[in-house]
Design an enzyme around this catalytic site. Structure first.
Site, mmCIF file in Angstrom:
data_model
loop_
_atom_site.group_PDB
_atom_site.id
_atom_site.type_symbol
_atom_site.label_atom_id
_atom_site.label_comp_id
_atom_site.label_asym_id
_atom_site.label_seq_id
_atom_site.Cartn_x
_atom_site.Cartn_y
_atom_site.Cartn_z
ATOM 1 N N ASP A 130 0.584 -1.078 0.135
ATOM 2 C CA ASP A 130 -0.168 -0.388 0.108
ATOM 3 C C ASP A 130 0.804 1.757 -0.129
ATOM 4 O O ASP A 130 1.706 1.034 1.195
ATOM 5 C CB ASP A 130 -0.843 -0.057 1.100
ATOM 6 C CG ASP A 130 -2.204 -0.908 0.975
ATOM 7 O OD1 ASP A 130 -2.361 -1.209 -0.562
ATOM 8 O OD2 ASP A 130 -2.102 -1.009 2.179
ATOM 9 N N THR A 131 0.091 2.270 -0.458
ATOM 10 C CA THR A 131 1.127 3.482 -0.990
ATOM 11 C C THR A 131 0.701 4.370 -0.786
ATOM 12 O O THR A 131 -1.262 4.630 -0.543
ATOM 13 C CB THR A 131 1.390 3.007 -2.492
ATOM 14 O OG1 THR A 131 2.349 1.896 -2.036
ATOM 15 C CG2 THR A 131 2.389 4.197 -3.004
#
Length: 560
Positions: A371-372
């Site tokens: 996730d980013t």
């Protein structure tokens, strides 16, 4: 059913259907783009977007605003990023009229060796704890960007994030949900609960959350620059914490870290230049896919065509076999990027695609000599920033040094322990990276700054956005809201190869006729919520900025 009830039922059904339809009749929901003249920001959190606008209205440029927004996101969205992670950016500089690329990814500890993993019986690097921790490159990335392009003092740039960390902010629904999911896994690591569970639980939707440790860390960076993070008390706290908890990251690892300015690479797709950064990231996979797809009349096929989606998936499989074998730290390998993204190489690979049947396995090409958060900002002078930043696996390793207010990343998990692989673990090496910013130019001028979060989804998502914009003529917001596919289960950067064709996840919004046709071609279909990324974008056209931020996240595009 009597006639009156039947009529009432019909009317109710009609109202429901009418409420769900768009005016233009598309089978998915979208909204208008944000349009403004002087500046635009699109981030995955409204508070960060507002911070970026405040910085620009206060005299800062797009680079200042991007750093300020990223610092704020590390506080308000710790489930996707933070100063314990890495950063990549592409900058359009209005003065020189060219693109600049920054690789701000950290390296593995010098004292941790491949033999350590083998002696301990590891077959892969664990996802959490001290072993996947690499040097956090984000802060050095900020300072490199600021030193080259910034205009405001760093104290002013970081002050909004410091204020929010001190005073607190209400946690959004999506972030609260992700933090709650992370707590059972990460709370066993020292420092996590003290930082992120101050009341015995992670903050709930609407609850005010403060992070005084992060406020102090950001204040030290603002006052002392690079030395405030990579040397002195903060570096000593990190090194001591790691040593006491079975880790290997040292003060020397932190002090010796440096970012790298790199040349962005591109391919031309139907008259538009699509730009990515070279490895150790996976951006060139998007360019490889586009080169393969360019030979087909995608526009004639249409968005609702199973033929198009089949070709997209097969092009992805071909590119990801190369990704699994060759994408790695170029300081340790000779990676022929120019050949991989060439039209000639695409011409060699394209005939492997069967238009009627899903491929179960492909060999990587023969080469000649994770996730980013994503954000983009544009200012009144014409500067544009495409920036992506992440801890990997959401909140990262779980390793939370005391009093500093952030978690160290677990990006080292993406090394392989297979000897002889391009991405084999070595001391002082940058791991394969999933996070990639993107940019589109047209005739040498800036056109679209965009990105899309989500691990291996990112290059697939980049291609879908480009095709939506260029082949299907969608608007900037519509291109992000259109339903997506995500092909997975194969071709991992740790050396695992595809043997069964993988699986195809399809978002709601696809007609069942498309799904059935893809199944007939041999694709294994899965239904899944969430693995489709999170998109932000800014378009520059005729002196006006257009902003977009999709509804899958808490994000906001705004301008003035």
């Amino acid at each position: 059913m009597n006639r009156s009830l039947l009529t009432l039922s019909f009317c109710f059904t009609f109202l429901l259907l009418s409420a769900q339809d768009r005016i233009t009749g598309k089978p998915f929901a979208t909204r208008s783009e944000v349009i403004a003249r002087h500046g635009m920001a699109a981030t995955s959190h409204p508070l960060a977007t507002q911070v970026a606008l405040e910085i620009m209205k206060g005299g800062g440029n797009a680079i200042d605003a991007a750093i300020a927004a990223n610092a704020t996101l590390g506080l308000v969205e710790p489930t996707g990023n933070g100063i314990g992670g890495d950063l990549f950016a592409i900058v359009w500089d209005a003065k020189t009229k060219q693109l600049y690329g920054l690789n701000a990814s950290g390296r593995s500890p010098q004292s941790l060796t491949l033999d350590y993993f083998k002696d301990k019986g590891y077959t892969s690097i664990p996802p959490h704890g001290p072993l996947p921790v690499s040097v956090p490159g984000c802060v050095d990335g900020w300072l490199e960007l600021h030193g080259k392009f910034g205009s405001l003092p760093m104290q002013e740039v970081l002050q909004p994030a410091i204020d929010y960390a001190t005073e607190g902010f209400p946690v959004t629904e999506l972030v609260a949900w992700y933090m709650d999911r992370s707590a059972p896994i990460l709370s066993k690591f020292p420092g996590f609960a003290e930082t992120y569970m101050p009341n015995g639980h992670t903050p709930r939707k609407g609850e005010i959350f403060k992070n005084p440790g992060l406020a102090n860390t950001l204040s030290q960076i603002a006052a002392k620059g690079r030395a405030g993070f990579y040397e002195g008390p903060i570096a000593a706290t990190i090194a001591k914490y790691m040593l006491e908890n079975g880790g290997f990251l040292t003060m020397d690892d932190l002090k010796n870290h440096h970012s790298e300015w790199v040349e962005p690479v591109s391919t031309n797709y139907r008259g538009y230049d699509i730009w990515e950064l070279p490895p150790n990231g996976q951006g060139i996979a998007a360019l490889q896919m586009l080169n393969i797809l360019e030979a087909y009349d995608i526009a004639a096929m249409g968005f609702d065509s199973p033929e198009y989606w089949h070709l997209l998936v097969e092009a992805k499989k071909l590119a990801f076999e190369d990704r699994a074998k060759f994408y790695a730290d170029p300081a340790f390998n000779e990676i022929p990027v120019d050949w991989l993204i060439s039209k000639a190489y695409a011409d060699e690979r394209r005939p492997l695609i069967n238009p009627d049947r899903a491929g179960r396995s492909y060999e990587p090409g023969q080469l000649k000599d994770g996730d980013t958060i994503y954000l983009t900002v544009a200012d009144e002078e014409g500067n544009m920033v495409s920036l992506i930043q992440s801890n990997y696996r959401g909140m990262g390793s779980g390793m939370t040094p005391p009093g500093l207010g952030f978690i160290l990343q677990d990006r080292g998990e993406l090394f392989t322990l297979e000897e002889g692989h391009f991405n084999t673990y070595e001391p002082g090496k940058r791991p394969f990276h999933t996070i990639i910013p993107a940019f589109i130019t047209k005739d040498g001028e800036p056109y679209v700054s965009f990105g899309l979060m989500g691990g291996a989804m990112q290059p697939q998502g980049h291609v879908q956005i480009v095709v939506n914009l260029i082949d299907f003529g969608m608007g900037l917001q519509e291109a992000g809201d259109a339903p997506r596919i995500n092909h997975g289960g194969s071709s991992q950067p740790t050396g695992e190869e595809m043997t069964d064709g993988g699986y195809l996840q399809m978002e709601s919004g696809f007609d069942y006729e498309i799904i059935r046709a893809l199944m007939y071609k041999g694709h294994q279909i899965q239904y899944a919520l969430g693995p489709y990324g999170g998109y932000q974008a800014i378009m520059y056209k005729d002196g006006v900025y257009y902003g977009a931020s999709e509804s899958r996240k808490d994000g906001q595009a705004a301008g003035w």
